[in-house]
Design a protein around this motif. Structure first.
Motif, PDB file in Angstrom:
ATOM      1  N   VAL A  34       5.051  -8.871  -9.146  1.00 40.02           N
ATOM      2  CA  VAL A  34       4.905  -7.431  -9.351  1.00 40.02           C
ATOM      3  C   VAL A  34       5.764  -6.662  -8.342  1.00 40.02           C
ATOM      4  CG1 VAL A  34       3.299  -5.484  -9.296  1.00 40.02           C
ATOM      5  CG2 VAL A  34       2.595  -7.655 -10.331  1.00 40.02           C
ATOM      6  N   MET A  35       5.686  -7.066  -7.073  1.00 44.12           N
ATOM      7  CA  MET A  35       6.440  -6.372  -6.034  1.00 44.12           C
ATOM      8  C   MET A  35       7.943  -6.442  -6.297  1.00 44.12           C
ATOM      9  SD  MET A  35       4.186  -7.591  -2.710  1.00 44.12           S
ATOM     10  CE  MET A  35       5.170  -6.689  -1.495  1.00 44.12           C
ATOM     11  N   ASP A  36       8.418  -7.578  -6.754  1.00 43.97           N
ATOM     12  CA  ASP A  36       9.836  -7.728  -7.074  1.00 43.97           C
ATOM     13  C   ASP A  36      10.225  -6.843  -8.259  1.00 43.97           C
ATOM     14  OD1 ASP A  36      10.100  -9.569  -5.037  1.00 43.97           O
ATOM     15  OD2 ASP A  36       9.937 -11.328  -6.358  1.00 43.97           O
ATOM     16  N   ALA A  37       9.330  -6.754  -9.241  1.00 43.36           N
ATOM     17  CA  ALA A  37       9.642  -6.027 -10.475  1.00 43.36           C
ATOM     18  C   ALA A  37       9.669  -4.515 -10.286  1.00 43.36           C
ATOM     19  CB  ALA A  37       8.636  -6.388 -11.564  1.00 43.36           C
ATOM     20  N   VAL A  38       8.881  -3.992  -9.337  1.00 47.88           N
ATOM     21  CA  VAL A  38       8.754  -2.534  -9.203  1.00 47.88           C
ATOM     22  C   VAL A  38       9.394  -2.000  -7.923  1.00 47.88           C
ATOM     23  CG1 VAL A  38       6.598  -2.651 -10.516  1.00 47.88           C
ATOM     24  CG2 VAL A  38       6.495  -2.552  -8.017  1.00 47.88           C
ATOM     25  N   LYS A  39      10.212  -2.802  -7.264  1.00 46.60           N
ATOM     26  CA  LYS A  39      10.758  -2.412  -5.955  1.00 46.60           C
ATOM     27  C   LYS A  39      11.598  -1.140  -6.014  1.00 46.60           C
ATOM     28  CE  LYS A  39      14.791  -5.560  -6.085  1.00 46.60           C
ATOM     29  NZ  LYS A  39      14.547  -6.112  -7.444  1.00 46.60           N
ATOM     30  N   ASP A  40      12.139  -0.806  -7.183  1.00 47.21           N
ATOM     31  CA  ASP A  40      12.977   0.389  -7.315  1.00 47.21           C
ATOM     32  C   ASP A  40      12.228   1.591  -7.883  1.00 47.21           C
ATOM     33  OD1 ASP A  40      15.215  -1.022  -6.367  1.00 47.21           O
ATOM     34  OD2 ASP A  40      15.653  -1.791  -8.382  1.00 47.21           O
ATOM     35  N   GLU A  41      10.919   1.465  -8.063  1.00 49.64           N
ATOM     36  CA  GLU A  41      10.159   2.535  -8.715  1.00 49.64           C
ATOM     37  C   GLU A  41       9.535   3.534  -7.753  1.00 49.64           C
ATOM     38  OE1 GLU A  41       7.485   1.908 -11.937  1.00 49.64           O
ATOM     39  OE2 GLU A  41       8.446   0.058 -12.573  1.00 49.64           O
ATOM     40  N   ASN A  42       9.622   3.295  -6.462  1.00 48.24           N
ATOM     41  CA  ASN A  42       8.983   4.175  -5.482  1.00 48.24           C
ATOM     42  C   ASN A  42       7.493   4.329  -5.787  1.00 48.24           C
ATOM     43  OD1 ASN A  42       8.924   5.852  -3.208  1.00 48.24           O
ATOM     44  ND2 ASN A  42       9.219   7.697  -4.433  1.00 48.24           N
ATOM     45  N   ALA A  43       6.870   3.192  -6.105  1.00 54.75           N
ATOM     46  CA  ALA A  43       5.448   3.187  -6.482  1.00 54.75           C
ATOM     47  C   ALA A  43       4.609   2.617  -5.341  1.00 54.75           C
ATOM     48  CB  ALA A  43       5.241   2.352  -7.738  1.00 54.75           C
ATOM     49  N   GLU A  44       3.319   2.932  -5.359  1.00 60.12           N
ATOM     50  CA  GLU A  44       2.371   2.320  -4.430  1.00 60.12           C
ATOM     51  C   GLU A  44       1.881   1.008  -5.052  1.00 60.12           C
ATOM     52  OE1 GLU A  44       0.659   3.678  -1.408  1.00 60.12           O
ATOM     53  OE2 GLU A  44       2.447   4.931  -1.313  1.00 60.12           O
ATOM     54  N   ILE A  45       1.660   0.002  -4.217  1.00 60.90           N
ATOM     55  CA  ILE A  45       1.111  -1.274  -4.684  1.00 60.90           C
ATOM     56  C   ILE A  45      -0.111  -1.609  -3.841  1.00 60.90           C
ATOM     57  CG2 ILE A  45       1.555  -3.731  -5.037  1.00 60.90           C
ATOM     58  CD1 ILE A  45       4.513  -3.091  -5.236  1.00 60.90           C
ATOM     59  N   LEU A  46      -1.186  -1.968  -4.497  1.00 62.77           N
ATOM     60  CA  LEU A  46      -2.444  -2.222  -3.810  1.00 62.77           C
ATOM     61  C   LEU A  46      -3.051  -3.525  -4.312  1.00 62.77           C
ATOM     62  CD1 LEU A  46      -4.264  -0.565  -1.768  1.00 62.77           C
ATOM     63  CD2 LEU A  46      -5.570   0.154  -3.766  1.00 62.77           C
ATOM     64  N   PHE A  47      -3.539  -4.370  -3.387  1.00 60.23           N
ATOM     65  CA  PHE A  47      -4.251  -5.593  -3.759  1.00 60.23           C
ATOM     66  C   PHE A  47      -5.747  -5.328  -3.674  1.00 60.23           C
ATOM     67  CE2 PHE A  47      -0.602  -8.147  -1.572  1.00 60.23           C
ATOM     68  CZ  PHE A  47       0.272  -7.719  -2.554  1.00 60.23           C
ATOM     69  N   VAL A  48      -6.440  -5.531  -4.779  1.00 59.35           N
ATOM     70  CA  VAL A  48      -7.885  -5.303  -4.836  1.00 59.35           C
ATOM     71  C   VAL A  48      -8.525  -6.447  -5.611  1.00 59.35           C
ATOM     72  CG1 VAL A  48      -9.706  -3.830  -5.787  1.00 59.35           C
ATOM     73  CG2 VAL A  48      -7.717  -2.781  -4.712  1.00 59.35           C
ATOM     74  N   CYS A  49      -9.657  -6.916  -5.139  1.00 59.74           N
ATOM     75  CA  CYS A  49     -10.444  -7.877  -5.906  1.00 59.74           C
ATOM     76  C   CYS A  49     -11.614  -7.104  -6.513  1.00 59.74           C
ATOM     77  CB  CYS A  49     -10.946  -9.017  -5.018  1.00 59.74           C
ATOM     78  SG  CYS A  49     -11.978 -10.208  -5.909  1.00 59.74           S
ATOM     79  N   ALA A  50     -11.482  -6.754  -7.786  1.00 61.57           N
ATOM     80  CA  ALA A  50     -12.492  -5.913  -8.434  1.00 61.57           C
ATOM     81  C   ALA A  50     -13.866  -6.580  -8.415  1.00 61.57           C
ATOM     82  CB  ALA A  50     -12.072  -5.598  -9.868  1.00 61.57           C
ATOM     83  N   LYS A  51     -13.890  -7.896  -8.554  1.00 61.50           N
ATOM     84  CA  LYS A  51     -15.168  -8.618  -8.541  1.00 61.50           C
ATOM     85  C   LYS A  51     -15.873  -8.444  -7.196  1.00 61.50           C
ATOM     86  CE  LYS A  51     -17.097 -13.280  -9.101  1.00 61.50           C
ATOM     87  NZ  LYS A  51     -16.771 -14.715  -9.323  1.00 61.50           N
ATOM     88  N   ILE A  52     -15.123  -8.602  -6.105  1.00 61.91           N
ATOM     89  CA  ILE A  52     -15.694  -8.421  -4.766  1.00 61.91           C
ATOM     90  C   ILE A  52     -16.075  -6.961  -4.528  1.00 61.91           C
ATOM     91  CG2 ILE A  52     -15.159  -8.484  -2.297  1.00 61.91           C
ATOM     92  CD1 ILE A  52     -15.748 -11.208  -3.470  1.00 61.91           C
ATOM     93  N   GLU A  53     -15.238  -6.041  -5.023  1.00 63.56           N
ATOM     94  CA  GLU A  53     -15.526  -4.612  -4.842  1.00 63.56           C
ATOM     95  C   GLU A  53     -16.866  -4.238  -5.479  1.00 63.56           C
ATOM     96  OE1 GLU A  53     -13.857  -2.153  -3.145  1.00 63.56           O
ATOM     97  OE2 GLU A  53     -12.641  -3.791  -2.385  1.00 63.56           O
TER      98      GLU A  53
END
Length: 364
Positions: free
Chosen positions: A223-242
């Motif tokens: 994902v990080m490689d694919a969106v590196k030019d998008e100026n987007a935020e990237i967040l890692f979340v474990c929805a199950k743990i949340e």
């Protein structure tokens, strides 16, 4: 100014689990509430420890945090742009949001079946992107058809808009999102009225397993490689743990965070990232009746910040009395800050800073 974010993603990527975590986030934010406006829309108070510290010092009658509106864009599937599922309805919901939270499945679990048979976050991203791009192309084609005659006839403004729209059209037809189109900053005015879906700021929420919360995994690297030019935020979340964290008391949450190697919940990190994505900051008003947080855009000047409270404040603005948050915490009251030279009187050109405590003087 209330921030509205739309959660999108394919079925079984953890989107609904994340939305449910947000709906339970009152546990994370002490006494900050969550309420449901409609079955798929929730309003969550923004957790801000500064607000709690101000409450201790001022002891007001009430405390009002700023809020984020979360829209669960359910039913977005391949073919949504053509009306598949509830496509048109939910694409309309996205159009009204300030930012998009794009949930991508980045975990392997044989017990959770993927709608396309295998885990591939890039494929999932491209499916959603394509549906949004098709809808944006429809909007651009409609506007082009409206102004083409005037542009051809020599209308300078229409010709300029036409040329800008062609850039966006070509960009979208190449499979890219409008937010990355090669245009000048001022050129975005040409599409502002269209509220293009792929022009909106985006945060990619990688739903990972428990072991990948801190450092990610092979899927998140893709994902990080694919969106590196998008100026987007990237967040890692474990929805199950949340979802488990949201059920705990605050003290137990802190212990859980320590075990996972994180300092705060994914929900809190998501909210902070959303603010960063949209270039938002918070200022406060503090008095005996209420302590309240207000959201403004970074770089906003004092009169416009006053207008967020009420338009009369901006129209009749005289001056702003400003105390920086850390000074207020150090000296513990407005009067003590005044006595120690930490209360500044600022005019119309003052640029509001994150954490400022402001008192506005105005004429009605």
């Amino acid at each position: 100014m209330s921030l509205q974010c739309g959660i999108v993603g394919l079925p079984n990527v953890g989107k609904s689990t994340l939305f449910n975590c947000l709906s339970s986030a009152k546990a994370t934010a002490a006494n900050f509430p969550f309420c449901t406006i409609e079955p798929n829309i929730g309003v969550i108070s923004v957790p801000d420890e500064r607000l709690l510290e101000l409450e201790k010092l001022v002891n007001p009658e009430r405390v009002l945090p700023t809020t984020i509106e979360i829209v669960d864009i359910a039913g977005l599937v391949k073919g949504a742009s053509k009306g598949e599922g509830l496509g048109n309805q939910f694409l309309g919901n996205i159009r009204n949001t300030d930012a998009i939270l794009h949930v991508l499945r980045c975990f392997d679990d044989g017990n959770v079946i993927h709608v396309d048979g295998s885990v591939n976050p890039i494929r999932d991203k491209e499916i959603i992107d394509t549906e949004l791009q098709i809808k944006d192309l429809e909007s651009i084609d409609t506007k082009i058809s409206k102004i083409q005659r005037a542009a051809t006839a020599g209308d300078a403004a229409a010709k300029k808009t036409f040329e800008i729209l062609k850039v966006y059209k070509n960009h979208l037809e190449s499979g890219k999102n409008a937010r990355t189109a090669p245009v000048e900053p001022n050129d975005t005015e040409a599409i502002r009225d269209l509220q293009l879906l792929t022009a909106k700021p985006v945060m990619y929420v990688c739903n990972v397993d428990e072991q990948s919360i801190v450092n990610g995994n092979a899927h998140t690297q893709m994902v990080m490689d694919a969106v590196k030019d998008e100026n987007a935020e990237i967040l890692f979340v474990c929805a199950k743990i949340e979802s488990e964290i949201a059920e705990l008391e605050r003290e137990d949450q802190i212990m859980f965070f320590e075990e996972l190697g994180i300092s705060e919940s994914g929900v809190s990190r998501l909210i902070k990232s959303a603010y960063h994505l949209l270039n938002y900051i918070t200022y406060f008003t503090a008095g005996k009746k209420e302590v309240r947080a207000w959201t403004v855009t970074r770089g906003m000047k004092a009169p416009q910040a006053a207008g967020v409270i009420h338009t009369d404040f901006e129209k009749g603005f005289i001056r702003a009395e400003v105390i920086h948050y850390h000074d207020f915490i150090q000296f513990k009251s407005e009067s003590a800050c005044r006595d120690n030279g930490k209360l500044n009187v600022e005019g119309k050109e003052y640029v509001v800073q994150d954490g400022d405590i402001l008192h506005f003087r105005f004429n009605v």
